[in-house]
Write a protein that holds these residues in place. Structure first.
Motif, PDB file in Angstrom:
ATOM      1  N   ASP A 282       0.718  -1.210  -0.077  1.00 63.90           N
ATOM      2  CA  ASP A 282       0.178  -0.183  -0.145  1.00 63.90           C
ATOM      3  C   ASP A 282       0.906   1.236   0.041  1.00 63.90           C
ATOM      4  OD1 ASP A 282      -2.488  -1.657   0.138  1.00 63.90           O
ATOM      5  OD2 ASP A 282      -2.575  -1.639   2.392  1.00 63.90           O
ATOM      6  N   GLU A 283       0.662   2.025  -0.853  1.00 72.42           N
ATOM      7  CA  GLU A 283       1.346   3.462  -1.115  1.00 72.42           C
ATOM      8  C   GLU A 283       1.071   4.327  -0.035  1.00 72.42           C
ATOM      9  OE1 GLU A 283       1.969   7.050  -4.352  1.00 72.42           O
ATOM     10  OE2 GLU A 283       0.277   5.419  -4.708  1.00 72.42           O
ATOM     11  N   ARG A 284       2.322   4.923   0.833  1.00 77.65           N
ATOM     12  CA  ARG A 284       2.458   5.963   1.604  1.00 77.65           C
ATOM     13  C   ARG A 284       1.641   5.339   3.068  1.00 77.65           C
ATOM     14  NH1 ARG A 284       3.639  11.133  -0.511  1.00 77.65           N
ATOM     15  NH2 ARG A 284       2.646  12.049   1.175  1.00 77.65           N
ATOM     16  N   THR A 285       1.615   3.869   3.015  1.00 79.31           N
ATOM     17  CA  THR A 285       1.133   3.664   4.208  1.00 79.31           C
ATOM     18  C   THR A 285       2.566   2.859   5.095  1.00 79.31           C
ATOM     19  OG1 THR A 285      -1.009   3.130   3.543  1.00 79.31           O
ATOM     20  CG2 THR A 285      -0.128   1.743   5.471  1.00 79.31           C
ATOM     21  N   ALA A 286       2.998   3.458   6.061  1.00 82.66           N
ATOM     22  CA  ALA A 286       4.138   2.888   6.719  1.00 82.66           C
ATOM     23  C   ALA A 286       4.170   1.706   7.604  1.00 82.66           C
ATOM     24  CB  ALA A 286       4.602   4.071   7.560  1.00 82.66           C
ATOM     25  N   SER A 287       5.060   0.781   7.337  1.00 79.58           N
ATOM     26  CA  SER A 287       5.089  -0.348   8.208  1.00 79.58           C
ATOM     27  C   SER A 287       6.268  -0.307   9.187  1.00 79.58           C
ATOM     28  CB  SER A 287       5.207  -1.440   7.325  1.00 79.58           C
ATOM     29  OG  SER A 287       6.508  -1.792   6.492  1.00 79.58           O
ATOM     30  N   PHE A 288       6.212  -0.854  10.496  1.00 83.00           N
ATOM     31  CA  PHE A 288       7.056  -0.559  11.520  1.00 83.00           C
ATOM     32  C   PHE A 288       7.859  -1.731  11.744  1.00 83.00           C
ATOM     33  CE2 PHE A 288       4.245   2.837  11.509  1.00 83.00           C
ATOM     34  CZ  PHE A 288       5.060   3.979  11.614  1.00 83.00           C
ATOM     35  N   TYR A 289       9.063  -1.932  12.576  1.00 81.02           N
ATOM     36  CA  TYR A 289       9.912  -2.945  12.600  1.00 81.02           C
ATOM     37  C   TYR A 289      10.670  -2.646  13.918  1.00 81.02           C
ATOM     38  CZ  TYR A 289       8.336  -4.351   8.210  1.00 81.02           C
ATOM     39  OH  TYR A 289       7.493  -4.768   6.866  1.00 81.02           O
ATOM     40  N   ARG A 290      10.604  -3.642  15.010  1.00 82.20           N
ATOM     41  CA  ARG A 290      11.279  -3.500  16.000  1.00 82.20           C
ATOM     42  C   ARG A 290      12.506  -4.029  16.176  1.00 82.20           C
ATOM     43  NH1 ARG A 290       8.391  -1.286  20.200  1.00 82.20           N
ATOM     44  NH2 ARG A 290       5.883  -1.355  19.829  1.00 82.20           N
ATOM     45  N   HIS A 291      13.722  -3.635  16.427  1.00 79.20           N
ATOM     46  CA  HIS A 291      15.191  -4.079  16.327  1.00 79.20           C
ATOM     47  C   HIS A 291      15.576  -4.538  17.713  1.00 79.20           C
ATOM     48  CE1 HIS A 291      15.968  -3.055  11.880  1.00 79.20           C
ATOM     49  NE2 HIS A 291      14.782  -2.254  12.255  1.00 79.20           N
ATOM     50  N   HIS A 292      15.511  -5.739  17.868  1.00 80.12           N
ATOM     51  CA  HIS A 292      16.036  -6.259  19.230  1.00 80.12           C
ATOM     52  C   HIS A 292      17.430  -6.314  19.388  1.00 80.12           C
ATOM     53  CE1 HIS A 292      11.643  -6.848  20.578  1.00 80.12           C
ATOM     54  NE2 HIS A 292      11.445  -7.422  19.482  1.00 80.12           N
ATOM     55  N   PRO A 293      17.916  -6.287  20.779  1.00 81.82           N
ATOM     56  CA  PRO A 293      19.382  -6.350  20.987  1.00 81.82           C
ATOM     57  C   PRO A 293      19.955  -7.578  20.461  1.00 81.82           C
ATOM     58  CG  PRO A 293      18.238  -5.534  22.859  1.00 81.82           C
ATOM     59  CD  PRO A 293      17.057  -5.903  21.937  1.00 81.82           C
ATOM     60  N   ASP A 294      19.365  -8.684  20.482  1.00 76.45           N
ATOM     61  CA  ASP A 294      19.709 -10.137  19.710  1.00 76.45           C
ATOM     62  C   ASP A 294      19.846 -10.143  18.359  1.00 76.45           C
ATOM     63  OD1 ASP A 294      17.233 -10.250  19.386  1.00 76.45           O
ATOM     64  OD2 ASP A 294      16.906 -12.247  20.164  1.00 76.45           O
ATOM     65  N   GLY A 295      19.356  -8.923  17.478  1.00 76.60           N
ATOM     66  CA  GLY A 295      19.528  -8.987  16.170  1.00 76.60           C
ATOM     67  C   GLY A 295      18.175  -9.453  15.661  1.00 76.60           C
ATOM     68  N   GLN A 348       6.188  12.331  -4.242  1.00 76.79           N
ATOM     69  CA  GLN A 348       4.979  13.519  -3.836  1.00 76.79           C
ATOM     70  C   GLN A 348       5.345  14.330  -2.827  1.00 76.79           C
ATOM     71  OE1 GLN A 348       0.911  11.418  -3.807  1.00 76.79           O
ATOM     72  NE2 GLN A 348       1.738   9.634  -4.887  1.00 76.79           N
ATOM     73  N   SER A 349       4.519  14.651  -2.062  1.00 78.21           N
ATOM     74  CA  SER A 349       4.656  15.767  -1.054  1.00 78.21           C
ATOM     75  C   SER A 349       5.354  14.850   0.130  1.00 78.21           C
ATOM     76  CB  SER A 349       3.604  16.157  -0.212  1.00 78.21           C
ATOM     77  OG  SER A 349       2.515  15.120   0.321  1.00 78.21           O
ATOM     78  N   PRO A 350       6.380  15.298   0.957  1.00 80.41           N
ATOM     79  CA  PRO A 350       7.466  14.800   2.075  1.00 80.41           C
ATOM     80  C   PRO A 350       6.223  14.250   2.895  1.00 80.41           C
ATOM     81  CG  PRO A 350       8.125  16.897   1.424  1.00 80.41           C
ATOM     82  CD  PRO A 350       6.624  16.767   0.746  1.00 80.41           C
ATOM     83  N   SER A 351       6.732  13.177   3.703  1.00 77.82           N
ATOM     84  CA  SER A 351       6.002  12.053   4.383  1.00 77.82           C
ATOM     85  C   SER A 351       6.957  11.325   5.572  1.00 77.82           C
ATOM     86  CB  SER A 351       4.989  11.318   3.911  1.00 77.82           C
ATOM     87  OG  SER A 351       4.350  10.509   4.978  1.00 77.82           O
ATOM     88  N   TYR A 352       7.088  11.937   6.684  1.00 70.90           N
ATOM     89  CA  TYR A 352       7.777  11.466   7.684  1.00 70.90           C
ATOM     90  C   TYR A 352       7.122  10.589   8.705  1.00 70.90           C
ATOM     91  CZ  TYR A 352      11.457  14.354   5.659  1.00 70.90           C
ATOM     92  OH  TYR A 352      12.340  15.205   4.996  1.00 70.90           O
TER      93      TYR A 352
END
Length: 410
Positions: A282-295, A348-352
């Motif tokens: 999906d365009e312009r829909t952010a997905s998130f990921y957690r980076h744990h200490p063990d990699g 397109q327009s900036p999106s953070y």
């Protein structure tokens, strides 16, 4: 004037053999009408825009180009006339490069010309900021901050000065809204009384092995200019991750930064960047990921389906020279838009995105253009495209160790 073709044919008859006879054969009104029409046509890469400007008096064509650019910022032919004008008379903007902001010649073109004369541009942008109002004022402020990091505190103080509490009068609120919106467009916001930038100054281009981008045989994609870092970095393939429910899932590996280059706002010495290309449909829909200490990389999604990964390879990183610190999608069709750090290449327009833990805006980390080869075909193609051929963006929150991915296209 009947058509631009009629004008071109008449011009071609004499411009090669008797250029001195050009002016007597045309009227000023004809030239004005011709430039107005030609500027609105699509780019003709074989057309000698520069010759037209050289053959006719400056006061015949300059007002026409200025008027067209200010009224129609996306006119392709007009931008080519401006490029030709800058090459023909480079001194025209030398003493006032900041005036380009009103010409609408494109973000990257403007920044490169400001960078050509940074001291002059800095003073001009300050004058523009101090003498202008509303949009123009903060348009100048954004370019001033981008041009020179040492000007960021000045712009931050100015933004803080117009930030008003609830209950302020409408005029004050309007200026604050305009200021905040404009600076957010350039990746800036006021945070704890200081101007915060959502992209690192350090900028690197990815240099792929010869032939990796087989469908796009352009030299700069494989050998971008700049100083090459000594390390090579793993790119593409797949790795194992975890879903939000703890299940094992396959993630598409983008890049492993080992070691992490300096100046990117990453405290770790090693960082693996990966995501689910299936989740990123999906365009312009952010997905998130957690980076744990063990990699371990954990996706916020509880469902991840299979998707071909980018074909594995090793890439080099190249420190981007000044002229490529600021790039824009569509302005330079032969440019490398695979960038680590630096100013993001939004279509397109900036999106953070905002971090899902701390709620603060995340730092831009990686831009990936379309055209990357896949390990296996998908839907009849062996190259990955972000929508209709856009760019993907990776972001990072260092305190929370969370990455985010999104993309946009036309």
């Amino acid at each position: 004037m009947a058509t631009t073709r009629d004008f071109d044919e008449r011009l071609d008859e004499i411009r090669y053999n008797n250029p001195a006879l050009v002016t007597p054969q045309f009227s000023r009104d004809e030239v004005v009408a011709y430039i107005a029409a030609k500027a609105l046509e699509k780019t003709d890469f074989g057309y000698p825009y520069r010759d037209v400007l050289k053959l006719f008096p400056r006061d015949w064509w300059l007002p026409s180009i200025e008027a067209i650019l200010k009224a129609r910022p996306n006119a392709e032919g007009a931008r080519n006339f401006v490029d030709a004008f800058v090459k023909a008379e480079p001194a025209y903007f030398a003493e006032a490069p900041h005036e380009l902001l009103g010409w609408n010649v494109g973000f990257a073109r403007t920044m490169r010309m400001l960078q050509d004369r940074p001291d002059v541009a800095r003073e001009g942008l300050r004058r523009m900021f101090e003498s202008s109002k509303d949009f123009d004022r903060w348009h100048a402020a954004g370019h001033l901050a981008m041009l020179d990091a040492s000007e960021e505190p000045y712009v931050g103080r100015a933004l803080e000065a117009v930030t008003v509490p609830d209950g302020a009068d409408e005029a004050a609120k309007k200026e604050m809204i305009v200021a905040q919106w404009m600076l957010r467009e350039y990746g800036y916001e006021l945070r704890a009384g200081s101007l915060h930038r959502a992209w690192p100054r350090a900028t690197y281009h990815l240099a792929f092995p010869l032939g990796y981008l087989g469908g796009r045989p352009k030299e700069m994609l494989e050998t971008p200019p700049g100083d090459v870092l000594p390390s090579t970095f793993t790119f593409g393939g797949s790795i194992e991750g975890r879903s939000s429910s703890g299940e094992r899932v396959r993630l598409e590996h983008f890049m492993t930064l080992d070691p992490v280059p300096e100046g990117l706002g990453i405290s770790a010495s090693r960082l693996v960047l990966a995501a689910s290309l299936w989740t990123l449909e999906d365009e312009r829909t952010a997905s998130f990921y957690r980076h744990h200490p063990d990699g371990t990389i954990e996706t916020e999604s509880d469902t991840v389906a299979s998707h071909p990964a980018f074909r594995p390879t090793q890439v080099r990183l190249v420190r981007s020279p000044a002229m490529y610190l600021f790039q824009s999608w569509g302005e330079g069709t032969d440019e490398n838009l695979y960038r680590l750090g630096g100013y993001p290449v939004f279509v397109q327009s900036p999106s953070y995105p905002k971090c899902i833990d701390c709620g603060l805006r995340m730092l831009h980390l990686l831009s990936l253009d379309s055209g990357l080869p896949l390990e296996e075909p998908r839907q009849g193609t062996t190259e990955h495209a972000w929508g209709s051929g856009g760019v993907a963006h990776g972001f990072w929150c260092d305190p929370c160790r969370i990455s985010a991915w999104s993309w946009d296209c036309t």
